[in-house]
Design a protein around this motif. Sequence first.
Motif, PDB file in Angstrom:
ATOM      1  N   ALA A   1       0.844  -1.207   0.000  1.00 19.04           N
ATOM      2  CA  ALA A   1       0.000   0.000   0.000  1.00 19.04           C
ATOM      3  C   ALA A   1       0.876   1.253   0.000  1.00 19.04           C
TER       4      ALA A   1
ATOM      5  N   VAL B   1       2.124   1.979  -3.445  1.00 24.57           N
ATOM      6  CA  VAL B   1       1.078   2.565  -4.290  1.00 24.57           C
ATOM      7  C   VAL B   1       0.863   4.035  -3.936  1.00 24.57           C
ATOM      8  N   SER B   2       0.824   4.343  -2.627  1.00 24.68           N
ATOM      9  CA  SER B   2       0.507   5.729  -2.259  1.00 24.68           C
ATOM     10  C   SER B   2       1.692   6.665  -2.480  1.00 24.68           C
TER      11      SER B   2
ATOM     12  N   VAL C   1       1.967   4.087  -9.900  1.00 23.27           N
ATOM     13  CA  VAL C   1       1.856   2.694  -9.445  1.00 23.27           C
ATOM     14  C   VAL C   1       0.405   2.464  -9.037  1.00 23.27           C
ATOM     15  N   GLU C   2      -0.242   1.518  -9.704  1.00 25.23           N
ATOM     16  CA  GLU C   2      -1.669   1.271  -9.459  1.00 25.23           C
ATOM     17  C   GLU C   2      -1.854  -0.034  -8.692  1.00 25.23           C
ATOM     18  N   ALA C   3      -2.742   0.002  -7.699  1.00 25.64           N
ATOM     19  CA  ALA C   3      -3.093  -1.254  -7.038  1.00 25.64           C
ATOM     20  C   ALA C   3      -3.767  -2.169  -8.052  1.00 25.64           C
TER      21      ALA C   3
ATOM     22  N   ALA D   1       0.516  -4.701  -7.180  1.00 28.00           N
ATOM     23  CA  ALA D   1       0.525  -3.334  -7.733  1.00 28.00           C
ATOM     24  C   ALA D   1       1.269  -3.372  -9.057  1.00 28.00           C
ATOM     25  N   TYR D   2       0.886  -2.465  -9.961  1.00 35.08           N
ATOM     26  CA  TYR D   2       1.476  -2.504 -11.299  1.00 35.08           C
ATOM     27  C   TYR D   2       1.998  -1.137 -11.694  1.00 35.08           C
ATOM     28  N   GLU D   3       3.242  -1.096 -12.161  1.00 34.44           N
ATOM     29  CA  GLU D   3       3.848   0.136 -12.677  1.00 34.44           C
ATOM     30  C   GLU D   3       4.006  -0.054 -14.182  1.00 34.44           C
TER      31      GLU D   3
END
Length: 378
Positions: free
Chosen positions: A102, A105-106, A111-113, A135-137
């Motif tokens: 988390a 992501v934040s 970077v998306e959860a 999470a995906y970048e």
Amino acid sequence: MTESADTIVIGGGIAGVSAAYELAAEPSSVLLLDAEDQLAYHSTGRSAAMFILNYGPPSVRALTAAGRAFFETPPEGFAGHPLVGPRGILTVARTGQEEDLAALVSEGQGVEAMAPEEALAKVPLLRRERLAAAAYEADAREIDVHGLHAGYVKGLRARGGRIVTRARVQGLERRGARWVVETTAGPFSAPVVVDAAGAWADEVAALAGLGPLGLVAKRRTAIIVNGPGEGCDSSAWPVVADIGHSWYFKPEAGGKLMVSPGDETPVPPCDVRPDEMDIAVTVERFEQVVDLPVRRVEHSWAGLRTFAPDGTLVIGWDPRASGFFWLAGQGGYGIQTAPAAARLAAALVCRNPVPGEIQGTGLDVAVLAPDRLIGSIS
Ligand SMILES: Cc1cc2nc3c(=O)[nH]c(=O)nc-3n(C[C@H](O)[C@H](O)[C@H](O)COP(=O)(O)OP(=O)(O)OC[C@H]3O[C@@H](n4cnc5c(N)ncnc54)[C@H](O)[C@@H]3O)c2cc1C
């Protein structure tokens, strides 16, 4: 006869060739010396070849971001094909690691959860029971390291720079306004030397009578294993990495996979080889997270990632010796930071303003100066 130049760069890995290329754009002569008979033999030829914006301390992220335009739009004639290609990075967490994910992501940029089921759709062989969160970048890239290094070498030569291999620096003495550099290929001299000797940067400085900055070389292991084979195309898989940095894997040519245990074992600077135990650990960790038995370790290697005590690159003049410039401590980011680090190094050597693309990141380049480390090593 002592061959002379305005600047001598010591080290022909990515740091040395990129800095030499940028320095050669100035109206000055540049000579690059390397100990080996081929350039990029050490860390540069052994990397995972990734460009990841959300990786490393803030100064590294700033340099990475500042160099992005170079990777995407290199100067005319620099390379015959793109230097970067798409290769997202999927970071995964198992139960208990969700908070770390988390935070990625934040705090990260872009970077998306990602729901575990979506992650599984991207990499179907991940073990579902090990996947608590992901999470995906999408903006990460795979770098053509050979093409990047070759572009710098070609460009350096085109700008009149000279490269001497099998020239191991064995002595550095300040005589008047010049450094005399004794090497296995004979003596060279210049008013300025740039120490881009990777894991050996402290050793090179010692030849000039300078105490160490406390650089530590850390061994990292990589292996090539069979991919999933027919019926499952892994070529478009992202890099998959554990949020705890205890493994990652990445698709390679021919349907194979590169796997690393993310090890960081301090070792003296050397032509490092993988340890059998680390190879076994790599296979074990991979099989724990991927439903794909390793039939054979097809190839293995190790490389050195060399860090300053605070994990940040060292770029700047040594205040203890006239004309001695550091470009070291690239850690696990030396390829992705090279274009910006080289431009910054050349600007500082030539006493030019900090390049606009680096200023634009808000990076205070004083955090990179060697001064911060001098005197902290007993
Ligand atoms: C497994 C692994 C994965 C990695 N993955 C990535 C990644 O995905 N992305 C990324 O950006 N970075 C990555 N890195 C880090 C990256 O490879 C390094 O930061 C980078 O290659 C360092 O470049 P360098 O030029 O400083 O060092 P090197 O490439 O080691 O070059 C130093 C040079 O100095 C020369 N030299 C040393 N002593 C002397 C002397 N006395 N006289 C003359 N020459 C000398 C050596 O011969 C050598 O050629 C990875 C590293 C490893 C090991």
